[in-house]
Motif scaffolding. Structure first.
Motif, short mmCIF file in Angstrom:
data_model
loop_
_atom_site.label_atom_id
_atom_site.label_comp_id
_atom_site.label_asym_id
_atom_site.label_seq_id
_atom_site.Cartn_x
_atom_site.Cartn_y
_atom_site.Cartn_z
N ARG A 1 0.53 -1.38 0.17
CA ARG A 1 0.06 0.12 0.09
C ARG A 1 1.09 1.33 -0.19
O ARG A 1 2.02 1.53 0.37
CB ARG A 1 -1.05 0.06 1.58
CG ARG A 1 -1.67 -1.14 1.69
CD ARG A 1 -3.39 -0.79 0.32
NE ARG A 1 -4.28 -0.57 0.73
CZ ARG A 1 -5.19 -0.10 0.57
NH1 ARG A 1 -5.61 -0.40 -0.99
NH2 ARG A 1 -6.56 0.53 0.92
N TYR A 2 0.78 2.35 -0.56
CA TYR A 2 1.09 3.41 -0.68
C TYR A 2 1.19 4.47 0.71
O TYR A 2 0.31 4.31 1.91
CB TYR A 2 0.14 4.46 -1.44
CG TYR A 2 0.47 6.06 -1.37
CD1 TYR A 2 1.45 6.67 -1.31
CD2 TYR A 2 -0.20 6.84 0.56
CE1 TYR A 2 1.82 7.95 -1.52
CE2 TYR A 2 0.13 8.37 -0.54
CZ TYR A 2 1.43 8.65 -0.35
OH TYR A 2 1.58 10.10 -0.14
N CYS B 1 -4.48 3.46 0.66
CA CYS B 1 -3.82 3.65 1.96
C CYS B 1 -4.77 2.77 2.44
O CYS B 1 -5.50 2.68 3.34
CB CYS B 1 -2.87 5.33 2.39
SG CYS B 1 -1.70 5.36 3.67
N THR B 2 -3.28 2.67 4.48
CA THR B 2 -3.74 2.17 4.83
C THR B 2 -5.49 2.58 5.62
O THR B 2 -6.79 2.05 5.82
CB THR B 2 -2.75 1.22 6.29
OG1 THR B 2 -2.18 3.37 6.16
CG2 THR B 2 -2.36 0.68 5.27
N ILE C 1 0.56 12.45 -12.00
CA ILE C 1 0.88 11.56 -12.14
C ILE C 1 0.98 11.51 -10.08
O ILE C 1 1.72 11.90 -9.53
CB ILE C 1 2.67 10.49 -11.92
CG1 ILE C 1 2.10 11.19 -13.98
CG2 ILE C 1 2.44 9.43 -11.83
CD1 ILE C 1 3.13 11.15 -14.48
N GLY C 2 0.06 10.75 -9.85
CA GLY C 2 -0.08 10.76 -8.15
C GLY C 2 1.05 9.74 -7.35
O GLY C 2 1.57 9.12 -8.42
N ARG C 3 1.56 10.16 -6.70
CA ARG C 3 2.69 9.54 -5.50
C ARG C 3 2.13 8.26 -5.04
O ARG C 3 2.40 7.08 -5.10
CB ARG C 3 3.37 10.39 -4.90
CG ARG C 3 4.22 10.98 -5.08
CD ARG C 3 5.64 10.15 -5.11
NE ARG C 3 6.24 9.99 -4.08
CZ ARG C 3 6.71 9.21 -3.75
NH1 ARG C 3 6.39 7.82 -4.56
NH2 ARG C 3 7.59 8.32 -2.74
N ASN C 4 0.45 8.04 -5.14
CA ASN C 4 -0.28 7.36 -4.54
C ASN C 4 -0.33 6.14 -5.54
O ASN C 4 -1.50 5.15 -5.23
CB ASN C 4 -1.25 7.62 -3.52
CG ASN C 4 -2.38 8.26 -4.40
OD1 ASN C 4 -1.35 8.86 -5.15
ND2 ASN C 4 -3.76 8.12 -4.47
N GLY C 5 -0.28 6.39 -6.11
CA GLY C 5 -0.39 5.57 -7.38
C GLY C 5 -1.41 5.67 -8.43
O GLY C 5 -1.75 4.77 -9.66
N PHE C 6 -2.83 6.96 -8.06
CA PHE C 6 -3.95 7.52 -8.50
C PHE C 6 -3.18 8.30 -9.35
O PHE C 6 -2.31 9.22 -9.57
CB PHE C 6 -5.02 7.73 -8.19
CG PHE C 6 -5.38 6.44 -6.93
CD1 PHE C 6 -5.23 5.13 -7.08
CD2 PHE C 6 -6.10 6.57 -6.05
CE1 PHE C 6 -5.79 4.55 -6.24
CE2 PHE C 6 -7.39 6.07 -5.19
CZ PHE C 6 -7.14 4.82 -5.64
N ILE C 7 -4.23 8.00 -11.05
CA ILE C 7 -3.23 8.70 -12.02
C ILE C 7 -4.31 9.35 -12.84
O ILE C 7 -4.81 8.82 -13.48
CB ILE C 7 -1.89 7.63 -13.10
CG1 ILE C 7 -0.80 7.66 -12.84
CG2 ILE C 7 -1.58 8.92 -14.34
CD1 ILE C 7 0.29 6.71 -13.01
N TRP C 8 -4.44 10.27 -13.22
CA TRP C 8 -5.24 11.37 -13.70
C TRP C 8 -5.23 12.00 -15.32
O TRP C 8 -3.67 12.74 -16.02
CB TRP C 8 -5.51 12.34 -13.06
CG TRP C 8 -7.04 13.41 -13.10
CD1 TRP C 8 -6.40 14.63 -14.66
CD2 TRP C 8 -8.29 12.74 -13.83
NE1 TRP C 8 -8.26 14.72 -14.84
CE2 TRP C 8 -9.00 14.35 -14.14
CE3 TRP C 8 -8.93 11.89 -13.03
CZ2 TRP C 8 -10.16 14.20 -14.40
CZ3 TRP C 8 -10.46 12.45 -13.46
CH2 TRP C 8 -10.60 12.94 -14.71
#
Length: 318
Positions: free
Chosen positions: A88-89, A115-116, A211-218
């Motif tokens: 997880r992020y 994330c958690t 490009i989000g650091r949490n793995g979500f990309i728009w």
């Protein structure tokens, strides 16, 4: 870079080509002394004649450095540690993140961030429509749903990380906020490296890439950030024009979908997701005359792996 086993049906020829491309990538990685993937109890190559520091995910047994988790070996000066995969992020202060609103609560929004725990975006951490720094009133709280509602996609920055692990976000800039007219994609967070630039405007296509650091990309239609002091003056003049711009053009939608599929292919292959690699993958599909829906097929995955091996070989020769 970590190569995955491709979970797609491959013909015998495609299988041979793909395995050859992966072998070339692994060879280039080892000769460049870059990231090396390891499994639990896997040996981590180090120079015992030089001093080194054992970091997270490592243990020394009988004079040999072993991995205690699956992941990628990272080296920072003398520190050697293993970056776990498919985890997880894990947030850091200042990270740019993209998320989806999961709840509108009292004076705050909860945001799902892969994330958690959900992130927390407080009303006081939002910029106001009048762009004036002031205390939020009960009227602001009553109007929260005019800003974000459940399932809205938003962009924000990690402000602080509380002791209980709660991520406190803020959006005190006009580059943050609600994201519309686009596509939200999810990749494993380890495929996104921290960078000084997570916001990208691809002018030739008229689209924004975050490009989000949490793995979500728009990936979405470009939004022109206007001076908030000029909005009220221009509102009456631009109202009719704005009504005509409700729908995103077909060309822009196709560009968004092509970029989105390029990201999906890179994620399937386990390649690090950067603007450069995304653009090269999208351009490759155009040069090969591959339709958008065919990009997710086996052949294009093999072509991308071959192209990446060639790109890295050419880069090393420079």
């Amino acid at each position: 870079m970590v190569m995955r086993k491709l979970e797609l049906p491959l013909s015998q020829t495609q299988k041979v080509r793909f395995e050859r491309a992966i072998e070339r990538l692994q060879s280039l990685s080892s000769t460049a002394n870059s990231d090396t993937s390891v499994i639990v109890t896997g040996s981590i190559p180090v120079n015992h004649e030089e001093s080194f520091l054992k970091g997270h995910g490592t243990s020394e047994v009988d004079g040999e450095l072993l991995a205690t988790v699956c992941g990628v070996v990272e080296r920072v000066d003398k520190l050697v540690y293993v970056r776990t995969l498919r985890a997880r992020y894990k947030a850091e202060t200042g990270d740019i993140v993209v998320g989806r609103v999961s709840e509108v609560a009292q004076k705050l929004w909860r945001v799902e961030l892969n994330c958690t725990q959900d992130g927390v975006l407080k009303l006081s951490s939002m910029t106001t429509t009048d762009d004036v720094q002031r205390r939020r009133t009960s009227a602001d709280e009553l109007n929260m749903r005019n800003i974000f509602v459940e399932d809205d996609v938003v962009c924000a920055e990690v402000r602080t990380i509380q002791r209980d692990g709660t991520l406190e976000l803020h959006a005190r800039s006009h580059k943050y906020g609600k994201l519309e007219k686009g596509l939200l994609l999810k990749v494993d967070p380890y495929l996104v490296r921290k960078s000084n630039h997570h916001f990208h405007y691809i002018e030739s296509l008229g689209i924004d890439l975050i490009i989000g650091r949490n793995g979500f990309i728009w990936v979405g239609e470009h939004v022109q950030v206007r001076d908030p002091m000029m909005v009220d003056d221009q509102k009456s003049d631009t109202y009719d024009a704005d009504r005509e711009q409700i729908h995103t053009s077909l060309e822009t939608r196709q560009s968004i979908c092509r970029m989105g599929n390029a990201i999906r292919v890179l994620a399937n292959l386990g390649f690090t997701v950067t603007l450069e690699v995304i653009m090269e993958t999208a351009n490759l599909s155009n040069s090969k005359n591959i339709d958008i829906h065919d990009m997710l097929g086996s052949e294009f995955h093999v072509v991308v792996a071959e192209s990446e091996a060639e790109r890295r070989r050419a880069k090393r020769q420079k």
